[in-house]
Design a protein around this motif. Structure first.
Motif, PDB file in Angstrom:
ATOM      1  N   LEU A 257       0.686  -0.924   0.162  1.00  0.00           N
ATOM      2  CA  LEU A 257       0.069   0.133   0.004  1.00  0.00           C
ATOM      3  C   LEU A 257       0.996   1.134  -0.011  1.00  0.00           C
ATOM      4  O   LEU A 257       0.588   2.276  -0.636  1.00  0.00           O
ATOM      5  CB  LEU A 257      -1.134   0.092   1.135  1.00  0.00           C
ATOM      6  N   ARG A 258       1.875   1.307   0.942  1.00  0.00           N
ATOM      7  CA  ARG A 258       2.705   2.613   0.813  1.00  0.00           C
ATOM      8  C   ARG A 258       3.412   2.678  -0.542  1.00  0.00           C
ATOM      9  O   ARG A 258       3.402   3.783  -1.094  1.00  0.00           O
ATOM     10  CB  ARG A 258       3.851   2.257   1.937  1.00  0.00           C
ATOM     11  N   ASP A 259       4.048   1.800  -1.001  1.00  0.00           N
ATOM     12  CA  ASP A 259       4.656   1.717  -2.258  1.00  0.00           C
ATOM     13  C   ASP A 259       3.956   2.111  -3.478  1.00  0.00           C
ATOM     14  O   ASP A 259       4.287   2.911  -4.482  1.00  0.00           O
ATOM     15  CB  ASP A 259       5.852   0.581  -2.654  1.00  0.00           C
ATOM     16  N   SER A 260       2.671   1.419  -3.477  1.00  0.00           N
ATOM     17  CA  SER A 260       1.718   1.861  -4.398  1.00  0.00           C
ATOM     18  C   SER A 260       1.451   3.292  -4.384  1.00  0.00           C
ATOM     19  O   SER A 260       0.952   4.161  -5.216  1.00  0.00           O
ATOM     20  CB  SER A 260       0.614   1.010  -4.010  1.00  0.00           C
ATOM     21  N   HIS A 261       1.110   3.905  -3.174  1.00  0.00           N
ATOM     22  CA  HIS A 261       1.124   5.418  -2.946  1.00  0.00           C
ATOM     23  C   HIS A 261       1.917   6.290  -3.393  1.00  0.00           C
ATOM     24  O   HIS A 261       2.028   7.219  -4.110  1.00  0.00           O
ATOM     25  CB  HIS A 261       0.620   5.739  -1.487  1.00  0.00           C
ATOM     26  N   MET A 262       3.235   5.724  -3.305  1.00  0.00           N
ATOM     27  CA  MET A 262       4.309   6.475  -3.603  1.00  0.00           C
ATOM     28  C   MET A 262       4.393   6.586  -5.307  1.00  0.00           C
ATOM     29  O   MET A 262       4.643   7.603  -5.889  1.00  0.00           O
ATOM     30  CB  MET A 262       5.716   6.175  -3.032  1.00  0.00           C
ATOM     31  N   ALA A 263       4.198   5.464  -5.940  1.00  0.00           N
ATOM     32  CA  ALA A 263       4.213   5.088  -7.247  1.00  0.00           C
ATOM     33  C   ALA A 263       2.948   6.135  -7.934  1.00  0.00           C
ATOM     34  O   ALA A 263       3.016   6.641  -8.862  1.00  0.00           O
ATOM     35  CB  ALA A 263       3.987   3.710  -7.618  1.00  0.00           C
ATOM     36  N   GLU A 264       1.829   5.993  -7.069  1.00  0.00           N
ATOM     37  CA  GLU A 264       0.727   6.675  -7.691  1.00  0.00           C
ATOM     38  C   GLU A 264       1.038   8.458  -7.534  1.00  0.00           C
ATOM     39  O   GLU A 264       0.467   8.895  -8.525  1.00  0.00           O
ATOM     40  CB  GLU A 264      -0.443   6.377  -6.667  1.00  0.00           C
ATOM     41  N   THR A 265       1.491   8.755  -6.543  1.00  0.00           N
ATOM     42  CA  THR A 265       1.839  10.150  -6.224  1.00  0.00           C
ATOM     43  C   THR A 265       2.970  10.741  -7.524  1.00  0.00           C
ATOM     44  O   THR A 265       2.771  11.759  -8.072  1.00  0.00           O
ATOM     45  CB  THR A 265       2.504  10.422  -5.043  1.00  0.00           C
ATOM     46  N   LEU A 266       3.935   9.867  -7.646  1.00  0.00           N
ATOM     47  CA  LEU A 266       5.023  10.016  -8.899  1.00  0.00           C
ATOM     48  C   LEU A 266       4.183  10.167 -10.116  1.00  0.00           C
ATOM     49  O   LEU A 266       4.654  11.111 -10.745  1.00  0.00           O
ATOM     50  CB  LEU A 266       5.809   8.802  -8.849  1.00  0.00           C
ATOM     51  N   ASP A 267       3.063   9.382 -10.338  1.00  0.00           N
ATOM     52  CA  ASP A 267       2.365   9.501 -11.794  1.00  0.00           C
ATOM     53  C   ASP A 267       1.562  10.924 -11.650  1.00  0.00           C
ATOM     54  O   ASP A 267       1.588  11.447 -12.551  1.00  0.00           O
ATOM     55  CB  ASP A 267       1.410   8.331 -11.865  1.00  0.00           C
ATOM     56  N   ALA A 268       1.029  10.997 -10.811  1.00  0.00           N
ATOM     57  CA  ALA A 268       0.334  12.398 -10.463  1.00  0.00           C
ATOM     58  C   ALA A 268       1.365  13.495 -10.660  1.00  0.00           C
ATOM     59  O   ALA A 268       0.609  14.755 -11.330  1.00  0.00           O
ATOM     60  CB  ALA A 268      -0.650  12.321  -9.198  1.00  0.00           C
ATOM     61  N   LEU A 269       2.382  13.419 -10.124  1.00  0.00           N
ATOM     62  CA  LEU A 269       3.395  14.579 -10.131  1.00  0.00           C
ATOM     63  C   LEU A 269       3.697  14.572 -11.591  1.00  0.00           C
ATOM     64  O   LEU A 269       4.033  15.762 -12.079  1.00  0.00           O
ATOM     65  CB  LEU A 269       4.527  14.352  -9.140  1.00  0.00           C
ATOM     66  N   ALA A 270       4.035  13.755 -12.148  1.00  0.00           N
ATOM     67  CA  ALA A 270       4.410  13.853 -13.625  1.00  0.00           C
ATOM     68  C   ALA A 270       3.638  14.549 -14.567  1.00  0.00           C
ATOM     69  O   ALA A 270       3.831  15.258 -15.298  1.00  0.00           O
ATOM     70  CB  ALA A 270       4.554  12.411 -14.202  1.00  0.00           C
TER      71      ALA A 270
END
Length: 448
Positions: A257-270
Motif C-alpha cells: 500500500l505504501r509503495d503503491s501510494h508513492m508510485a501513484e503520487t509520482l504518476d500524478a506529479l508527472a
C-alpha cells in the motif's frame, strides 16, 4: 581468497568506472540514462553522507544537462512541499535550514542534515531567474502525514469554499477520538475495535475532485498548484487510512500500500509538472534502495512485495526508467537504536563475506560505478543471488544478518550500482527528533 572470488573481483574491477570526485565522474551514467524521464536513485542506508552527496551531484547534472524539472523524495507531502515553496521562491522561509523545519518527526535526520541543506540551497539558487513554470520543484512521495494532510485539506477549503470546508470537517471528524494519533487508529481499526474511516476519506477526495475545475478557475496566480497540493493531501489521507488500517495485518499488505501510494503520487506529479511547464516531466526520485531496486529481483518479491522501482518499470517501460543503487562495505552511519530514539553515530560493520558488498570490497577500488544494464562478464557473474545489506533508520549490529540482509539478484534489481567502500555518517542538524502530534514515525514500521 578462493579462485572464483578472485575471478569475480577481477571481472568487476575490469568493468568498474572509478569515481575520482572530478566533474566528469557521472558522464557515463548520464549517457546511459539517455532520454529516460524517470531516474530513481537509492541509498543503502538512511544516514550516509556519501550517498546524499553523490546523489545530489548526479541530480544537479540531470537538471543542468538533461532538463530534469522535479525532485521527488521519500518524505511526506506537506513537509516536502514547504521546501518546494522555498526553492521556487513562493514561501516565507528565509533559508534552506528554515525551509526544512517541517521535518521534525523521527527520523528527522533523513532530511534535516547538512547535505540536504546544501542541495536545497543550490536548487533555490538554480531556480533564481526562471519563470515560475520553469522552476525545478521538490516534492514528497510518502504517506505518514495522515493528520497533517487533513489539516492542509481543510485550510485550502477554508480559502476557496468555506461550506465545503465545513462538510470536510464533519467527514474527518471520524478521526477525532484518536487524538491525532495515527498508530492508535491503526490498532483500533486494524483489529476491528472500531469502524474504519474509509468511507469518509474516499467521499472527501471525491468531493474535492468533483469541484476541481471550479476551484482551479479561482482568481489566483497559483490556483492550479494550490489545488494540486490540496488534492494530493486528500489522496494521501485516503491512502494513509488504508495503510494504517492494514498495518497489523502483515508486512506485505502495508508495504505494498505504501509503495503503491508513492508510485501513484509520482504518476500524478508527472502529469502536473508536465501540464504546468508545457513539456514532459522529467523526475529524479530519491529513496532507499529497498524502494528503488526492482522488488522482483529480491527475496521479498517472491513473497508478493512490490516497490516503486518495479512499478515505475512496469508503468513507464525500461527505456524510460533508470534505477541507480548504492552500496558500502564499512564506515559510519547516522541511525537510531530504537524507534523514536536519538540519532547516533554508529560504526558500520564490514559486510558479510557472501554479500555483494564484500565482492565489491575485494576489487580494491575505493569508489566506482558499475553498469548493470549492458552485457559484460561482470554482469553475468553478478547474476548469482547474493546477500545485500539494507540499513534504514535503525542500525542493529548485534542482529546484523537477520535485521539488515536479504538475497537479491543485482543486475535485475538496478541499472547502475555505485559503491563507496568506506562511508561516513550524515551530519544531522539536531540529534533528537521531536514528535508532531501523534503522527507515526516516517518509515514506520519497516525502517526503510
Amino acid at each position: 581468497m578462493p579462485s572464483t572470488a578472485l575471478s569475480l573481483s577481477a571481472a568487476i574491477a575490469s568493468a568498474a568506472l572509478p569515481l575520482t570526485g572530478g566533474a566528469d565522474d557521472y558522464t557515463p551514467l548520464l549517457e546511459r540514462v539517455g532520454d529516460a524521464q524517470f531516474v530513481l536513485i537509492g541509498e543503502a542506508t538512511h544516514g550516509t553522507h556519501e550517498f546524499y552527496e553523490e546523489r545530489a551531484r548526479i541530480t544537479q547534472r540531470l537538471i543542468l544537462e538533461k532538463g530534469f524539472n522535479a525532485v521527488a523524495v521519500e518524505a511526506d507531502w506537506p513537509d516536502a512541499y514547504r521546501v518546494n515553496r522555498y526553492v521556487r521562491d513562493q514561501g516565507d522561509d528565509a533559508d534552506a535550514v528554515q525551509a526544512l523545519q517541517g521535518f521534525q518527526r523521527f527520523p528527522s535526520w533523513m532530511w534535516r542534515n547538512t547535505d540536504v541543506v546544501n542541495f536545497v540551497a543550490w536548487l533555490r539558487d538554480y531556480n533564481d531567474g526562471f519563470e515560475p513554470d520553469d522552476k525545478v520543484g521538490f516534492y514528497g512521495l510518502d504517506l505518514y502525514s495522515l493528520f497533517t494532510s487533513m489539516e492542509e485539506v481543510l485550510a485550502y477549503l477554508e480559502q476557496v469554499d468555506p461550506a465545503g470546508a465545513a462538510l470536510a470537517r464533519r467527514r474527518y471528524a471520524c478521526f477525532d477520538h484518536y487524538q491525532d494519533d495515527s498508530e492508535r487508529y491503526a490498532y483500533a481499526a486494524g483489529i476491528g475495535l472500531s469502524e474504519s474511516c474509509e468511507a469518509a476519506v474516499i467521499a472527501q477526495l471525491q468531493a474535492l475532485q468533483h469541484r476541481a475545475l471550479e476551484y482551479m478557475q479561482r482568481d489566483s496566480a497559483n490556483a492550479h498548484d494550490a489545488f494540486f497540493y490540496a488534492q494530493q493531501n486528500a489522496r494521501l489521507v485516503k491512502n494513509a487510512e488504508a495503510y494504517y488500517r492494514t498495518m497489523f495485518r502483515g508486512r506485505v499488505s502495508s508495504w505494498n500500500l505504501r509503495d503503491s501510494h508513492m508510485a501513484e503520487t509520482l504518476d500524478a506529479l508527472a502529469g502536473h509538472v508536465g501540464a504546468r511547464g508545457g513539456k514532459p516531466a522529467k523526475i529524479v526520485v530519491w529513496e532507499h534502495n529497498s524502494h528503488i531496486g526492482d522488488a522482483r529481483a529480491t527475496e521479498v518479491g517472491r513473497i508478493g512485495e512490490w516497490n516503486v522501482g518495479q512499478l515505475a518499470r512496469e508503468r513507464y517501460g525500461l527505456a524510460n526508467t533508470f534505477l541507480v543503487g548504492f552500496s558500502t562495505f564499512h564506515g559510519t552511519v547516522t541511525a537510531a537504536s530504537e524507534w523514536g530514539g536519538p540519532a547516533e553515530l554508529k560504526a558500520v560493520r564490514p559486510a558479510l563475506s557472501d554479500s555483494y558488498e564484500a565482492v565489491f570490497h575485494q576489487t580494491g577500488i575505493e569508489r566506482f560505478m558499475l553498469d548493470l544494464r549492458s552485457d559484460s562478464a561482470a554482469r553475468e557473474a553478478l547474476m548469482e543471488r547474493r546477500l545485500q545489506r539494507a540499513i534504514g533508520v535503525l542500525y542493529l549490529p548485534r542482529t546484523e544478518r537477520q535485521s539488515h540482509y536479504f538475497h537479491a539478484q543485482l543486475p535485475q534489481q538496478f541499472d547502475m550500482m555505485l559503491h563507496v567502500d568506506r562511508t561516513s555518517a550524515v551530519e544531522p542538524l539536531e540529534t533528537v527528533s521531536r514528535p508532531t502530534g501523534g503522527e507515526a514515525p516516517e518509515t514506520f514500521p519497516e525502517g526503510v
